[in-house]
Enzyme design. Structure first.
Site, PDB file in Angstrom:
ATOM      1  N   GLY A  51     -16.354 -39.658  22.657  1.00 41.24           N
ATOM      2  CA  GLY A  51     -17.154 -40.982  23.192  1.00 41.24           C
ATOM      3  C   GLY A  51     -18.179 -41.255  21.908  1.00 41.24           C
ATOM      4  N   GLN A  69     -25.769 -45.547  19.092  1.00 39.73           N
ATOM      5  CA  GLN A  69     -25.592 -44.229  18.169  1.00 39.73           C
ATOM      6  C   GLN A  69     -25.239 -44.657  16.820  1.00 39.73           C
ATOM      7  OE1 GLN A  69     -22.758 -42.049  21.131  1.00 39.73           O
ATOM      8  NE2 GLN A  69     -23.579 -40.390  20.074  1.00 39.73           N
ATOM      9  N   CYS A 121     -22.789 -33.954  22.042  1.00 37.67           N
ATOM     10  CA  CYS A 121     -23.068 -35.319  21.773  1.00 37.67           C
ATOM     11  C   CYS A 121     -22.944 -35.630  20.128  1.00 37.67           C
ATOM     12  CB  CYS A 121     -24.385 -35.965  22.315  1.00 37.67           C
ATOM     13  SG  CYS A 121     -24.954 -37.582  21.953  1.00 37.67           S
ATOM     14  N   LEU A 122     -22.452 -36.673  19.586  1.00 37.35           N
ATOM     15  CA  LEU A 122     -22.294 -36.587  18.305  1.00 37.35           C
ATOM     16  C   LEU A 122     -23.590 -36.762  17.604  1.00 37.35           C
ATOM     17  CD1 LEU A 122     -19.233 -38.779  17.889  1.00 37.35           C
ATOM     18  CD2 LEU A 122     -19.329 -36.417  17.156  1.00 37.35           C
ATOM     19  N   HIS A 156     -21.997 -40.283  30.510  1.00 35.32           N
ATOM     20  CA  HIS A 156     -22.805 -39.637  29.237  1.00 35.32           C
ATOM     21  C   HIS A 156     -23.085 -41.053  28.389  1.00 35.32           C
ATOM     22  CE1 HIS A 156     -23.418 -36.901  25.711  1.00 35.32           C
ATOM     23  NE2 HIS A 156     -23.302 -37.890  25.166  1.00 35.32           N
ATOM     24  N   GLU A 157     -22.195 -41.732  28.302  1.00 37.12           N
ATOM     25  CA  GLU A 157     -21.990 -42.797  27.351  1.00 37.12           C
ATOM     26  C   GLU A 157     -22.834 -44.150  27.995  1.00 37.12           C
ATOM     27  OE1 GLU A 157     -21.270 -42.387  24.609  1.00 37.12           O
ATOM     28  OE2 GLU A 157     -20.035 -40.604  24.920  1.00 37.12           O
ATOM     29  N   HIS A 202     -26.369 -43.682  27.201  1.00 38.15           N
ATOM     30  CA  HIS A 202     -26.931 -44.142  26.007  1.00 38.15           C
ATOM     31  C   HIS A 202     -27.518 -45.536  25.777  1.00 38.15           C
ATOM     32  CE1 HIS A 202     -26.042 -40.705  23.046  1.00 38.15           C
ATOM     33  NE2 HIS A 202     -24.784 -40.459  23.534  1.00 38.15           N
TER      34      HIS A 202
HETATM   35  C1  QAP Z   1     -19.777 -37.428  25.174  1.00 37.94           C
HETATM   36  O1  QAP Z   1     -19.467 -36.059  22.994  1.00 37.94           O
HETATM   37  C2  QAP Z   1     -19.203 -36.366  26.140  1.00 37.94           C
HETATM   38  O2  QAP Z   1     -22.184 -30.913  18.768  1.00 37.94           O
HETATM   39  C3  QAP Z   1     -18.831 -37.452  23.707  1.00 37.94           C
HETATM   40  O3  QAP Z   1     -20.872 -30.336  16.722  1.00 37.94           O
HETATM   41  C4  QAP Z   1     -19.818 -35.169  26.253  1.00 37.94           C
HETATM   42  O4  QAP Z   1     -17.796 -36.656  21.491  1.00 37.94           O
HETATM   43  C5  QAP Z   1     -18.333 -36.600  27.077  1.00 37.94           C
HETATM   44  C6  QAP Z   1     -19.488 -33.252  19.205  1.00 37.94           C
HETATM   45  C7  QAP Z   1     -19.266 -34.453  27.224  1.00 37.94           C
HETATM   46  C8  QAP Z   1     -17.698 -35.823  27.928  1.00 37.94           C
HETATM   47  C9  QAP Z   1     -18.409 -34.688  28.258  1.00 37.94           C
HETATM   48  C10 QAP Z   1     -20.431 -32.660  19.339  1.00 37.94           C
HETATM   49  C11 QAP Z   1     -18.747 -33.287  17.879  1.00 37.94           C
HETATM   50  C12 QAP Z   1     -18.882 -34.403  19.994  1.00 37.94           C
HETATM   51  C13 QAP Z   1     -20.907 -31.632  18.654  1.00 37.94           C
HETATM   52  C14 QAP Z   1     -18.956 -35.945  22.026  1.00 37.94           C
HETATM   53  C15 QAP Z   1     -20.407 -31.522  17.413  1.00 37.94           C
HETATM   54  C16 QAP Z   1     -19.243 -32.079  17.073  1.00 37.94           C
HETATM   55  C17 QAP Z   1     -19.432 -34.663  21.176  1.00 37.94           C
HETATM   56 CO    CO Z   2     -23.740 -38.861  23.239  1.00 38.06          CO
END
Ligand code: QAP
Ligand code: CO
Length: 167
Positions: free
Chosen positions: A45, A50, A93-94, A135-136, A139
């Site tokens: 996401g 972001q 989270c990215l 979550h999104e 943001h």
């Molecule tokens: C949000 O999260 C989310 O730490 C999206 O090193 C969170 O894409 C959706 C990511 C929980 C559903 C459940 C995080 C990639 C990506 C990191 C992400 C990393 C590399 C997170």
């Molecule tokens: Co995020």
């Protein structure tokens, strides 16, 4: 074109984003660039704040992780309403790379939104998709998942990320 992902604690991640009112080519370009950026970073996401755009939109693709997997979904001007239940999920989270923590969320939600052509849509979600949408959506109001944690946990995370920048 791949976009740069802002990292916590960048102050632009804390702004309240503005509604989208033009459903034109530049919106479509932004949505395409955000999808490319999300896939390149191996995220599931990504919200416009972001990538430094203070607009109320995000993209989600659960990949292999969920029921509606492998499908790119776009949400513009979303409004969430809660359903029943709560769930706890280990979130990342990215914009907060390398950090995961458990966060409490609603188990079921309904989301009203517009698609890239401005057409009104509604969707019910549960499980991982419901977590991702909450979550999104956070943001768009300038809220990161680390702000739902205890001040002590948040301080440790800030310190860890600051270190990663100055190394
Ligand atoms: C949000 O999260 C989310 O730490 C999206 O090193 C969170 O894409 C959706 C990511 C929980 C559903 C459940 C995080 C990639 C990506 C990191 C992400 C990393 C590399 C997170
Ligand atoms: Co995020």
């Amino acid at each position: 074109m791949k976009l740069e992902i802002l990292k916590y604690p960048d102050p632009r991640l804390s702004l309240k984003a503005q509604p989208v009112d033009k459903f034109d080519g530049s919106l479509h370009q932004l949505l395409n660039d955000m999808a490319e950026t999300m896939y390149a970073a191996e995220g599931i996401g990504l919200a416009a704040p972001q990538v430094g755009k203070s607009l109320r939109l995000f993209v989600v693709d659960l990949g292999e992780h969920g029921e509606s997997s492998g499908k790119l979904m776009e949400f513009i001007n979303p409004v969430l309403s809660r359903g029943e239940g709560t769930t706890t999920f280990e979130e990342g989270c990215l914009s907060v790379p390398g950090v995961t923590e458990e966060v409490d969320r609603f188990e079921n939600i309904t989301i009203s939104f517009q698609d890239r052509n401005g057409k009104a849509q509604e969707m019910m979600a549960q499980g991982l998709l419901a977590v991702a949408l909450q979550h999104e959506n956070d943001h768009l109001d300038g809220v990161l998942f680390v702000e739902k944690l205890s001040p002590m946990k948040r301080r440790l995370i800030k310190k860890k990320l600051q270190k990663a920048v100055t190394l």
